[in-house]
Design a protein around this motif. Structure first.
Motif, PDB file in Angstrom:
ATOM      1  N   ARG A   4       3.332   2.071  -3.909  1.00 46.58           N
ATOM      2  CA  ARG A   4       4.054   2.974  -3.002  1.00 46.58           C
ATOM      3  C   ARG A   4       3.648   4.427  -3.235  1.00 46.58           C
ATOM      4  NH1 ARG A   4       8.403  -0.602  -4.195  1.00 46.58           N
ATOM      5  NH2 ARG A   4       9.284   0.871  -5.709  1.00 46.58           N
ATOM      6  N   LEU A   5       3.446   4.789  -4.501  1.00 47.49           N
ATOM      7  CA  LEU A   5       3.040   6.161  -4.798  1.00 47.49           C
ATOM      8  C   LEU A   5       1.618   6.445  -4.320  1.00 47.49           C
ATOM      9  CD1 LEU A   5       4.490   6.633  -8.413  1.00 47.49           C
ATOM     10  CD2 LEU A   5       5.293   7.723  -6.305  1.00 47.49           C
ATOM     11  N   SER A  33      -0.125   4.893  -2.099  1.00 52.01           N
ATOM     12  CA  SER A  33      -0.347   4.711  -0.665  1.00 52.01           C
ATOM     13  C   SER A  33       0.408   5.742   0.173  1.00 52.01           C
ATOM     14  CB  SER A  33       0.073   3.298  -0.242  1.00 52.01           C
ATOM     15  OG  SER A  33       1.454   3.085  -0.493  1.00 52.01           O
ATOM     16  N   HIS A  34       1.030   6.692  -0.484  1.00 52.15           N
ATOM     17  CA  HIS A  34       1.693   7.780   0.237  1.00 52.15           C
ATOM     18  C   HIS A  34       0.646   8.553   1.043  1.00 52.15           C
ATOM     19  CE1 HIS A  34       3.759  11.613   0.958  1.00 52.15           C
ATOM     20  NE2 HIS A  34       4.892  10.935   0.779  1.00 52.15           N
TER      21      HIS A  34
END
Length: 436
Positions: A259-260, A262-263
């Motif tokens: 998630r980090l 792919s920000h």
């Protein structure tokens, strides 16, 4: 980039290159292995991809920096810029900085050392994969071979760091293990088959390992510094952290690390990372060289603005469109021709800058104990002994000697580059006379 901006901002930022090497090894090897599996690999196509990816922006930044430093830099410093450009053109920048004494932060091409190591590596590694595939070597045996090579390289890195850390920092044999770590991940025969419960469990483990790897990378940025024992064994931490982040076979990747990373901001930085890398160091170096008396905060702001502006512009207007154009299979010949032309231009321009703006005795001339400037029979003789310090003002002193006139003799040899400076015509005409 933060480390180069101010080492106190992120002391371990020097490991950014180590992290990059792992990612590069993983990505490039994955592409090559996929081509092998589909029986479509060719060396010509592989190096066309490399050329279209690396060369256009590389040439643009190089020539731009040469032009800017020709205006702003003093003669001797500009000559050194020329020599570093020439060796970078043939992917030998790392070798120059092995032999450069002292500090060289004012040189805008210092960061090309990592590109040189990468290109040296990819001249060799695809052949190893090709031979392994040609003779039907299993992925398992190949991964074992690469693991042994990585271990030997890691041991060499530790040993040489204790002997001479600069050699360990700049040489391919002591850096290859980082690239090989990524290569091993791409080659290892993973298997994700199994029941649903097993897949769910594996995905959770993978997500946990990736998060742990990201923690190790982040911690390394604050716990590692370049003052003692670098690169050495300590580099294993960010390298291992990177392996944990990217080295997972599962398709379901929904952990914290994913998630980090792919920000949208992270993805944007990743896409423009090559432009950012090429521009940031020369911008920092030239701004410091020319505007060193500016307030510290103003320098930081100016560096950031120039780096981001140049990087975004070159990424959108040069890197993306030119890479897409040159990467087409039907333009393979054109890509090679442009690469050859760009390399020749950089070599000629770099050598011209070095030979024109530096006064230096060749080794042959020093054995004859003379390097003479001017040919005035009755003019007074002037001898100023010194090596690099003498060369710094050499061009200006020659101009003064021409106006006076004065016969000027230069016995010194600067050790600040690897390029030879040819003897002048006078050197060849006067050995006997000077000996007398």
């Amino acid at each position: 980039m933060l480390f180069h901006l101010d080492r106190e901002l992120l002391p371990g930022g020097i490991t950014g290159v180590d992290i990059f090497f792992v990612i590069s090894g993983y990505l490039i090897t994955s592409i090559v292995i996929r081509d092998f599996d589909k029986e479509r690999f060719s060396f010509a196509r592989f190096y066309q991809r490399r050329i279209s990816r690396i060369s256009p922006l590389f040439f643009l930044v190089s020539i731009t920096i040469l032009a800017v430093t020709a205006i702003l830099y003093q003669d001797y410093d500009f000559a050194l810029v020329g020599s570093s450009l020439a060796v970078a053109a043939v992917s030998l920048a790392n070798m120059q900085f092995v032999f450069l004494p002292g500090e060289f932060e004012e040189l805008p091409f210092v960061h090309y050392w990592s590109l040189s190591i990468e290109e040296q590596y990819y001249l060799i590694f695809p052949l190893i994969l090709f031979l392994a595939d040609r003779y039907r070597g299993s992925r398992k045996s190949l991964s074992i071979f690469l693991s042994i090579a990585a271990l030997l390289s890691f041991i060499a890195c530790i040993v040489l760091t204790e002997v001479d850390s600069e050699w360990a920092f700049f040489l391919l044999p002591t850096r290859a293990w980082e690239l090989l770590a990524g290569c091993i991940l791409a080659v290892m025969p993973f298997s994700s088959k199994g029941d649903n419960s097993s897949s769910v469990t594996n995905s959770r483990i993978d997500a946990l390992l990736a998060s742990a790897g990201l923690v190790v990378i982040i911690a390394s940025q604050f716990m590692i510094h370049d003052n003692t024992g670098f690169p050495g064994w300590i580099v294993a931490f960010p390298v291992f952290g990177t392996v944990l982040v990217i080295g997972r076979p599962q398709e379901s990747r929904a952990g914290v690390a994913e998630r980090l990373l792919s920000h949208p901001v992270a993805v944007l930085i990743g896409k423009a990372s090559y432009s950012l890398y090429l521009w940031h160091w020369p911008v920092y170096a030239i701004v410091d060289y020319e505007l060193i008396t500016m307030p510290y905060a103003s320098l930081l702001i100016l560096k950031i603005i120039l780096t981001v502006t140049l990087s975004v512009a070159s990424y959108n207007w040069v890197e993306k469109p030119v890479r897409s154009s040159l990467n087409r299979p039907e333009r393979q010949r054109l890509s090679y021709l442009l690469f050859a032309a760009g390399t020749v231009v950089m070599l000629v321009a770099g050598y011209w800058a070095r030979s024109t703006y530096s006064v230096n005795a060749s080794l042959g001339s020093t054995r004859k104990a003379e390097v003479a400037f001017n040919e005035h029979n009755l003019a007074p003789k002037r001898l100023l002994a010194g090596d690099s310090n003498e060369s710094m003002d050499g061009v200006g002193r020659n101009e003064i000697a021409r106006e006076r006139p004065v016969n000027r003799h230069v016995p010194g040899v600067s050790d600040h580059d690897l390029l030879p400076v040819p003897d002048s015509k006078l050197d060849k005409e006067r050995p006997q006379r000077m000996a007398e």
